[in-house]
Design a protein around this motif. Structure first.
Motif, PDB file in Angstrom:
ATOM      1  N   SER A  15      30.938  23.119  37.401  1.00  0.00           N
ATOM      2  CA  SER A  15      30.501  23.100  38.561  1.00  0.00           C
ATOM      3  C   SER A  15      28.849  21.930  38.360  1.00  0.00           C
ATOM      4  CB  SER A  15      30.021  24.264  39.309  1.00  0.00           C
ATOM      5  OG  SER A  15      28.837  24.867  38.760  1.00  0.00           O
ATOM      6  N   PRO A  16      29.746  20.596  38.301  1.00  0.00           N
ATOM      7  CA  PRO A  16      28.162  19.871  36.957  1.00  0.00           C
ATOM      8  C   PRO A  16      27.442  18.948  38.187  1.00  0.00           C
ATOM      9  CG  PRO A  16      30.112  18.471  37.490  1.00  0.00           C
ATOM     10  CD  PRO A  16      30.315  19.776  37.587  1.00  0.00           C
ATOM     11  N   PHE A  17      28.107  18.164  39.915  1.00  0.00           N
ATOM     12  CA  PHE A  17      27.278  18.275  40.598  1.00  0.00           C
ATOM     13  C   PHE A  17      26.704  19.785  41.902  1.00  0.00           C
ATOM     14  CE2 PHE A  17      31.054  15.442  40.126  1.00  0.00           C
ATOM     15  CZ  PHE A  17      30.507  14.174  39.229  1.00  0.00           C
ATOM     16  N   ARG A  18      25.270  18.791  42.275  1.00  0.00           N
ATOM     17  CA  ARG A  18      24.492  19.604  43.306  1.00  0.00           C
ATOM     18  C   ARG A  18      25.422  20.026  44.653  1.00  0.00           C
ATOM     19  NH1 ARG A  18      20.071  16.764  41.129  1.00  0.00           N
ATOM     20  NH2 ARG A  18      19.228  17.419  39.309  1.00  0.00           N
ATOM     21  N   ALA A  19      25.999  18.750  44.956  1.00  0.00           N
ATOM     22  CA  ALA A  19      26.435  18.328  45.896  1.00  0.00           C
ATOM     23  C   ALA A  19      27.780  19.485  46.327  1.00  0.00           C
ATOM     24  CB  ALA A  19      27.081  17.802  46.594  1.00  0.00           C
ATOM     25  N   GLU A  20      28.653  20.028  45.267  1.00  0.00           N
ATOM     26  CA  GLU A  20      29.447  20.768  44.959  1.00  0.00           C
ATOM     27  C   GLU A  20      28.941  22.126  45.285  1.00  0.00           C
ATOM     28  OE1 GLU A  20      31.066  17.785  46.098  1.00  0.00           O
ATOM     29  OE2 GLU A  20      30.086  17.204  44.438  1.00  0.00           O
ATOM     30  N   ARG A  21      27.878  22.678  44.979  1.00  0.00           N
ATOM     31  CA  ARG A  21      27.232  24.049  44.382  1.00  0.00           C
ATOM     32  C   ARG A  21      26.770  24.055  45.763  1.00  0.00           C
ATOM     33  NH1 ARG A  21      25.296  22.354  39.600  1.00  0.00           N
ATOM     34  NH2 ARG A  21      23.044  21.850  40.061  1.00  0.00           N
ATOM     35  N   GLU A  22      26.162  23.320  46.941  1.00  0.00           N
ATOM     36  CA  GLU A  22      25.157  23.431  47.893  1.00  0.00           C
ATOM     37  C   GLU A  22      26.340  23.905  48.937  1.00  0.00           C
ATOM     38  OE1 GLU A  22      22.831  24.245  50.650  1.00  0.00           O
ATOM     39  OE2 GLU A  22      22.542  24.103  48.499  1.00  0.00           O
ATOM     40  N   MET A  23      27.600  22.849  49.000  1.00  0.00           N
ATOM     41  CA  MET A  23      28.787  22.836  49.697  1.00  0.00           C
ATOM     42  C   MET A  23      29.277  24.267  49.975  1.00  0.00           C
ATOM     43  SD  MET A  23      32.494  20.875  49.668  1.00  0.00           S
ATOM     44  CE  MET A  23      32.809  22.245  48.118  1.00  0.00           C
TER      45      MET A  23
END
Length: 639
Positions: free
Chosen positions: A552-560
């Protein structure tokens, strides 16, 4: 302004007369209608020069500005003329050095009949997003064409964008007619060429004028150099063209609520700008999206109550009933309310340097409403030169495409063609707060009206209590080879020995089934995490402790995914391992393949990894064994 002085008058009388003269002047201007328009076209078609000429001819330049302009004009060396009018508008140093417009420049001027705000928009393709910004509030667009060059790519692009954004008044200004000897045949040929293109994009009517911004031909008055042209001058046309605000008044009433005005316990009003229609005390209204109805009691302004408010006015409405209404709601005509939906088709103009990632969540701002929106892969991208619909998986800078999007809550909307205020939106990156796209809603998807949440009798709290645990998602993130799967497996084994109900979602395992169709591009990685997040959410609803092991390399998707969960149920666990250590382990041999160029889009090598900035748990694998890490994590979730 007239000279009011005379030898018989005292200074006080003179001051009083001057004040009266100023008041009369301001009163005349206050009651004039306002036209917002843009100038657009290709590079060096004369947009800035035209606006400078309009400012000069309308006497909207102060003496010190004029002196500075004459001085600057001598420095840049104008041809056969003392003034370079473009310098009035091209304010950036880079613009003056290159002789082009980069930013959008707004200027005000007025004539005896009307006030104007004009936006000078850039001609270069890479600044198309700036042009969209300038056009978003315009009633009219002046499309300039260099008479020597004819219809160019940017002419088509800007015409298409102006039409797309809803500007219905188009002026085709064939500029620099002085450089083609005011040739009637040249003008007719350009107009015929443009009409052929305009009809292909749905533009059925426009006004064509032969002008010279440099010489002033047909700008404020008819030019003797074009005896074959019998139409109005540019200013005459601008003074008489119909305004969007006038047309908006005939539409059903809409007021997006900006804020609730409650200065004391005796007053509660709903403030906003009337987007369309007319409202009077006693009119029935509907509050959306709730659907509650009431009646307008008062129309309040700073200058007192009104008997009527129309489109374009900012007012505060009070209602006869105590209904729930807040910022983001829309007060509308009870008999003709707008629609409410959470899934749409839209045209999107991408305005960010980084390409659109389908599946990533963005803030969507529509009028006063804000929601989380997810954009699907485009149905197609538009080639603005040929109007051809091209296949596309994403949109890059300045690209225009049509795509479906969904929001996390119902929005009050109308198609952009009917209502700019409730049909035009922007997308904002959640992490950087940068505006990444502008869009126009077409219609709601039928499934948004036909699919409803089915309530169930057994709640998630009941399911969790049966398992004697609190549902939670342990979201392991880190580089490939960091040890996510090893530690996640150790955590699950220890939790099972403690009689806890768990499920482990591993990145590799999920790609064998649920996400078998996805690759490793940035867009596919986003969709991979979105699907896993939805599955994890369902599992927490079942009362489980969910353990996930994904790069899960992107912060935006983890925040999603965090936003999908109940507060406190998402625990981000950063398995923090230096790249060199992860690569040295290379259990699966993936780093070796990536270094050899045999494996593209590999995180840490040719695809970025964005480490968590503030994770709930950070595991330093250089200091802890997997068992020690598992104990630390369990201690965080089991009291």
């Amino acid at each position: 302004m007239t000279d009011v002085r005379s030898p018989q008058q005292s200074p006080y009388q003179v001051d009083a007369l001057i004040a009266q003269d100023i008041d009369a002047y301001l009163d005349r201007h206050q009651h004039k209608s306002l036209l917002r328009f843009i100038t657009c076209g290709s590079v060096d078609d004369g947009k800035s020069t035209l606006i400078g000429r309009l400012l000069y001819d309308s006497k909207m330049i102060f003496e010190d500005q004029l002196a500075a302009l004459e001085s600057d004009s001598k420095k840049v060396g104008t041809q056969g003329q003392d003034i370079d009018f473009a310098l009035l508008v091209d304010g950036l140093a880079a613009e003056r050095e290159q002789g082009i417009t980069i930013d959008v420049a707004y200027r005000f001027f007025a004539t005896e009949k009307r006030k104007f705000i004009v936006a000078d928009t850039p001609g270069h393709e890479q600044y198309t997003r700036n042009m969209v910004t300038g056009a978003s509030t315009a009633d009219l667009a002046v499309i300039l064409i260099d008479a020597r060059k004819g219809v160019l790519t940017q002419t088509r692009r800007h015409s298409y964008l102006a039409h797309l954004i809803g500007i219905r008044n188009l002026v085709l200004a064939v500029n620099k007619m002085d450089l083609v000897g005011y040739d009637h045949a040249v003008f007719d040929e350009i107009v015929a060429d443009y009409r052929s293109f305009a009809e292909s994009i749905g533009v059925t009517d426009f006004t064509a004028l032969p002008i010279s911004g440099f010489r002033g031909d047909n700008i404020t008055s008819a030019s003797a150099n074009t005896p074959w042209y019998a139409g109005p001058s540019l200013v005459e046309h601008l003074e008489t063209v119909g305004l969007d605000a006038e047309a908006d008044q005939a539409k059903p009433f809409r007021l997006p609520v900006q804020w609730v005005n409650r200065p004391n316990l005796d007053f509660r009003g709903f403030a906003g700008l009337v987007a369309t229609g007319t409202i009077r005390p006693g009119d029935p209204v509907r509050i959306l999206p709730s659907g509650k109805t009431s009646t307008v009691a008062r129309i309040v302004t700073l200058d007192g109550d009104l008997d009527e408010a129309v489109a374009g006015q900012s007012v505060t409405l009070t209602l006869t009933d105590e209904v729930d209404c807040s910022r983001g709601d829309v007060i509308a005509s009870a008999a003709a309310p707008p629609q409410v939906a959470d899934q749409f088709e839209a045209t999107i103009v991408w305005m960010a340097e980084d390409e659109m990632l389908p599946g990533r969540s963005y803030w969507l701002k529509l009028g006063t409403q804000t929601a989380t929106a997810t954009v699907q892969a485009p149905k197609y991208q538009v080639n603005v030169n040929t109007m051809e619909q091209l296949a596309a998986k994403t949109l890059d800078l300045n690209a225009i495409g049509v795509a479906n999007l969904s929001t996390d809550k119902p929005l009050v909307f109308e198609p952009y063609a009917d209502n700019r205020s409730l049909g035009g939106f922007i997308l904002v990156d959640k992490l950087t707060n940068a505006t990444v796209a502008a869009g126009m809603l077409h219609f709601s998807l039928r499934r948004s009206q036909n699919i409803h949440w089915q309530p169930t009798d057994v709640s998630r709290d009941t399911l969790a209590s049966l398992k004697n645990q609190k549902p939670v998602v342990l979201w392991f993130t880190g580089l490939s080879g960091a040890g996510k799967s090893t530690i996640a497996n150790a955590v699950e084994k220890k939790l099972v020995r403690m009689n806890r109900h768990t499920f482990l979602l591993d990145g590799d395992n999920v790609r064998h089934g649920l996400n078998k169709d996805l690759g490793f591009t940035d867009a596919d990685r986003v969709e991979n995490i979105r699907r896993v997040g939805e599955v994890a959410k369902l599992m927490t609803d079942a009362g489980l402790i969910v353990i996930t092991a994904f790069i899960s390399p992107f912060r935006a998707e983890r925040e999603m995914v965090r936003q999908m969960m109940q507060p406190g149920e998402f625990i981000e666990v950063h398995i923090d391992t230096p790249l060199a250590d992860a690569e040295r382990r290379d259990v699966k041999g993936l780093y070796a393949k990536a270094r050899a160029g045999q494996l593209a889009n590999f995180t840490g090598i040719d695809s970025p990894y964005e480490p968590p900035e503030d994770p709930e748990i950070r595991i330093d694998t250089t200091a802890l064994t997997p068992d020690e890490a598992a104990d630390l994590i369990i201690a965080r979730i089991i009291p």
